[in-house]
Design a protein around this motif. Structure first.
Motif, short mmCIF file in Angstrom:
data_model
loop_
_atom_site.label_atom_id
_atom_site.label_comp_id
_atom_site.label_asym_id
_atom_site.label_seq_id
_atom_site.Cartn_x
_atom_site.Cartn_y
_atom_site.Cartn_z
N VAL A 249 2.00 11.45 7.70
CA VAL A 249 1.06 10.98 6.64
C VAL A 249 -0.19 12.01 6.46
O VAL A 249 -0.73 12.20 7.76
CB VAL A 249 0.59 9.60 6.78
CG1 VAL A 249 -0.40 9.14 5.77
CG2 VAL A 249 1.88 8.66 6.75
N TYR B 166 2.87 4.28 14.50
CA TYR B 166 2.43 5.58 14.48
C TYR B 166 2.65 6.17 15.93
O TYR B 166 2.57 5.53 17.07
CB TYR B 166 0.90 5.82 14.16
CG TYR B 166 0.80 5.90 12.62
CD1 TYR B 166 1.00 6.98 12.09
CD2 TYR B 166 0.40 4.56 11.91
CE1 TYR B 166 0.80 7.02 10.61
CE2 TYR B 166 0.36 4.42 10.80
CZ TYR B 166 0.59 5.74 9.82
OH TYR B 166 0.58 5.73 8.70
N SER C 6 -2.90 11.76 -1.15
CA SER C 6 -2.39 11.91 0.17
C SER C 6 -0.94 12.34 0.00
O SER C 6 -0.51 12.13 -1.29
CB SER C 6 -2.31 10.56 0.97
OG SER C 6 -3.42 9.98 0.95
N ASP D 180 0.76 -1.25 -0.15
CA ASP D 180 -0.13 -0.08 -0.14
C ASP D 180 0.98 1.14 0.01
O ASP D 180 2.29 1.18 0.23
CB ASP D 180 -0.99 0.16 1.01
CG ASP D 180 -0.35 0.24 2.36
OD1 ASP D 180 0.81 0.77 2.69
OD2 ASP D 180 -0.84 -0.25 3.49
N PHE E 199 4.61 9.08 11.98
CA PHE E 199 5.16 7.56 11.96
C PHE E 199 6.61 7.53 12.21
O PHE E 199 7.18 8.02 11.80
CB PHE E 199 4.65 6.85 10.67
CG PHE E 199 5.02 5.48 10.47
CD1 PHE E 199 4.10 4.65 10.86
CD2 PHE E 199 6.19 5.08 10.12
CE1 PHE E 199 4.31 3.19 10.82
CE2 PHE E 199 6.39 3.72 9.67
CZ PHE E 199 5.37 2.77 10.17
N GLU F 3 1.44 3.86 1.96
CA GLU F 3 2.40 4.03 3.20
C GLU F 3 3.74 3.12 3.28
O GLU F 3 4.75 3.66 3.32
CB GLU F 3 1.78 4.15 4.42
CG GLU F 3 0.63 5.20 4.58
CD GLU F 3 -0.17 5.17 5.83
OE1 GLU F 3 0.27 4.45 6.68
OE2 GLU F 3 -1.25 5.57 5.69
N GLU F 4 3.28 1.89 3.19
CA GLU F 4 4.62 0.95 3.05
C GLU F 4 5.52 1.19 2.14
O GLU F 4 6.61 1.19 2.28
CB GLU F 4 3.91 -0.53 2.82
CG GLU F 4 3.90 -1.53 3.87
CD GLU F 4 3.34 -2.58 3.63
OE1 GLU F 4 2.13 -2.79 3.29
OE2 GLU F 4 4.19 -3.67 3.54
N SER G 142 -3.78 13.08 4.67
CA SER G 142 -4.76 13.07 3.80
C SER G 142 -6.08 13.86 4.32
O SER G 142 -5.89 14.55 5.13
CB SER G 142 -5.00 11.37 3.69
OG SER G 142 -5.56 11.10 5.09
N PHE H 161 7.39 4.33 2.98
CA PHE H 161 8.33 3.97 3.97
C PHE H 161 9.53 3.08 3.68
O PHE H 161 10.87 3.43 4.06
CB PHE H 161 7.76 3.47 5.04
CG PHE H 161 6.81 4.50 5.86
CD1 PHE H 161 6.57 5.67 5.72
CD2 PHE H 161 5.54 3.84 6.46
CE1 PHE H 161 5.62 6.53 6.28
CE2 PHE H 161 4.52 4.69 7.03
CZ PHE H 161 4.58 6.20 6.70
N ILE I 26 2.86 12.11 1.74
CA ILE I 26 3.60 11.43 2.85
C ILE I 26 5.20 12.13 2.96
O ILE I 26 5.63 12.10 1.62
CB ILE I 26 3.77 10.00 2.80
CG1 ILE I 26 2.23 9.40 2.52
CG2 ILE I 26 4.59 9.41 3.93
CD1 ILE I 26 2.19 7.87 2.56
N CYS J 60 8.90 12.21 4.58
CA CYS J 60 9.98 11.52 5.48
C CYS J 60 11.12 12.23 5.72
O CYS J 60 11.42 12.95 4.79
CB CYS J 60 10.27 10.02 5.04
SG CYS J 60 8.97 8.95 4.44
#
Ligand code: F6R
Length: 592
Positions: A213, A229, A168, A141, A222, A143-144, A215, A147, A170, A172
């Motif tokens: 993250v 989280y 969304s 997905d 995270f 997020e995975e 949205s 990351f 994301i 980092c």
């Protein structure tokens, strides 16, 4: 070094315009090219607008939409072209990425991705991120996928990923700064709070190895190491919107120089309690190491002189030269890490290393929430407010004032020593001196020097670091070749450079070095040098004189450096440079 800005859930569906405005505030971080990506209201792919050049008066015709990300670039990998500007896209234009840092293993990643059928259009390291996320999305997905991509990147990086499908964003971080701004509905991501201060002052500074993250309905932090989280606490920034505007001045540089009337006194008087804590360590036998880069290194050197004059033994090193000296750092060292941005890799790395060896790290820092502040055991914020001009001015003097205050407080607590009142004298004289008349004197001298190619600056004792900083201001702002020497060094070789008409700046004070520095000046004059004295006393040797108030000689550096800042400013304007954004420079240098 590169500016990042993103908005999610833009109130008026004008996300591209909001990002453009945010990027304009971040231009000082990188200004060779810029770009914006938006998830448009209609359509089926992300749309991008990117251009070479400064963003100052740029406009964008990207369509309406509520989510957009944007970037101002300071090139590292790949030339300055529209194609190499960020954001970068995956093959299907479903993923857009902006990035601050360097992906050290991008070449290996790129080869693998090409084998898997991805096609690249730029020469940048950043583009691999978009394709890697795309590749991982096949089995993970969003997020995975993001990351896991981020974990594969070697180096100090901050990335922001926009996903078309979900809308969304994301982000980092590991090593490069990233701050989240919260308003009731909108969320902002930026390299620096100044970019969204007109929208909110409620922020969260991402730590290394954290991701955010965002949205439509959620904003979650995270932990990339714990893989979960986490709850987080927002902070309120005390800088105001006015602090980030020119306030009637033609350039930030001039505004920031004039602010020194206020920022120097404030820095002398702040942090008293925290300084006491630092001093207890020094008194109990910790040896100071003063560390910084560029202007912050000259500040370290200037503090080293002053510490010595008050009987405090210290070491000094440019952050990039730390390694040979590391063995002298122990659990009895106290490292004063000096940095305006708190993000300079060449300062952060040795500070981290020193900490590993047991040293206490004290951050002498201007930007709050920075990596240096989070790494440090103690922070002495110098409180100069946002320094937007790339060239450091008020941050330099505020850092120096903070370190002088440490030395003064140390000295005053020793038995049988008196109070040091010199800062009071400096503060009151500075207020009257830094005015229109000084500006006009410096402007007239700048006019005379406009076409000069070389200038030399000499100083002695506290005014040797002053000369180094003075010359750096001329080089950075006007591109004139200016070199500083300890006055005593002149006769040992450097004098060969002086010819008829060569501008020679003499940093003086009313202390015991006056006679010696004048004799160096007379050696320059004898070779035809055009002598410009800076200091409280006029000498017949001077062809020009820029008068400074008579203060304790050890404090004259504050005044002499301000003259260099102003002169650099006027020379820069006169020679057609942009004094706020000198060529090739970035405000915070987050790469080694
Ligand atoms: C000089 C200048 C640079 C910085 C140096 C360190 O005008 O801006 O030399 O002083 O890059 O930056 P900071 O203080 O952010 O660590």
């Amino acid at each position: 070094m590169c500016g990042i800005f993103a908005v999610i859930e833009d109130k008026q569906n004008q996300a591209a315009q909001t990002v453009l405005a945010g990027l304009k505030k971040l231009e000082y971080r990188g200004y060779d090219s810029w770009g914006i990506a938006i998830k448009p209201m209609g359509g089926s792919t992300i749309q991008v607008d990117k251009h070479v050049g400064k963003i100052g008066i740029a406009t964008t015709s990207l369509p309406d939409g509520s989510v957009a990300i944007g970037h101002t670039r300071w090139a590292t990998h790949g030339g300055v072209t529209d194609t190499n500007a960020h954001p970068h896209l995956d093959c299907k234009k479903q993923i857009a990425v902006i990035h601050n840092g360097i992906v050290e293993n991008y070449h290996e990643l790129k080869i693998e991705l090409i084998k898997k059928g991805h096609s690249f259009i730029s020469e940048t390291d950043t583009e691999v991120i978009a394709h890697l996320v795309e590749e991982k999305r096949k089995t993970m997905d969003l997020e995975e996928a993001v990351f896991s991509t981020f974990r594969e990147l070697v180096g100090s990086n901050a990335i922001v990923v926009l996903d078309y499908q979900t809308g969304s964003v994301i982000a980092c971080r590991n090593g490069s700064p990233l701050v989240v701004g919260f308003s009731p509905k909108e969320t902002f991501l930026a390299s620096d709070t100044t970019a969204f201060l007109n929208k909110t002052n409620s922020v969260y500074y991402l730590n290394d190895n954290e991701a955010v993250v965002v949205s439509k309905n959620e904003r979650r932090i995270f932990d990339l190491i714990k893989q979960s989280y986490i709850s987080f606490k927002k902070q309120t920034v005390d800088w105001t919107l006015e602090d980030t505007e020119k306030g009637g001045f033609p350039h930030f540089l001039l505004k920031e120089i004039m602010e020194e009337k206020k920022t120097i006194p404030q820095a002398f008087d702040s942090n008293k309690k925290t300084v006491e804590h630092v001093i207890k360590k020094m008194v109990s036998g910790y040896t100071p190491l003063l560390l910084g880069c560029g202007s912050a290194y000259y500040c370290a050197l200037a503090a080293h002189y002053y510490f010595a004059q008050l009987g405090i033994d210290s070491k000094v090193v440019g952050g990039y030269e730390y390694l040979p000296f590391e063995k002298s750092i122990s659990n009895k060292s106290i490292v004063f890490a000096i940095s305006q941005s708190g993000e300079t890799a060449d300062t952060l790395i040795p500070a981290k290393e020193a900490k590993k060896r047991g040293a206490i790290v004290v951050a002498i820092v201007n930007s709050r929430g920075s990596s240096l502040e989070r790494l440090a055991d103690v922070t002495l914020p110098v409180g100069a407010g946002p320094e937007i001009s790339v060239v450091s001015t008020k941050a330099f003097t505020a850092q120096l004032a903070t370190l002088y205050a440490v030395a003064n407080q140390y000295y005053e607590r020793k038995p049988h020593t008196g109070l040091i009142r010199s800062s009071t004298q400096l503060k009151s004289k500075l207020k009257h001196w830094l005015n229109a008349s000084l500006m006009s004197t410096v402007l007239n001298i700048a006019k005379r020097l406009l076409s000069e190619e070389h200038a030399y600056v000499i100083g002695k004792y506290n005014n040797y670091p002053a000369a180094l900083e003075f010359a750096l201001k001329l080089k950075e702002t006007s591109y004139m070749h200016a070199e500083a020497f300890a006055a005593g060094e002149l006769k040992h070789g450097v004098i060969t450079l002086i010819q008829k008409g060569t501008p020679c700046f003499i940093m003086t004070d009313s202390g015991p070095s006056y006679g010696e520095i004048c004799s160096s000046a007379s050696q320059m004059k004898a070779r035809g040098g055009y002598i410009i004295g800076v200091g409280p006393t006029r000498s017949p040797l001077f062809d020009e004189w820029i008068q400074t108030p008579d203060v304790d000689p050890r404090y004259s550096i504050f005044l002499n450096v301000i003259v260099g800042q102003l002169l650099g400013y006027y020379l820069g304007v006169g020679r057609g440079a942009d004094p706020d954004k000198p060529r090739n420079l970035a405000k915070s240098v987050t790469v080694k």
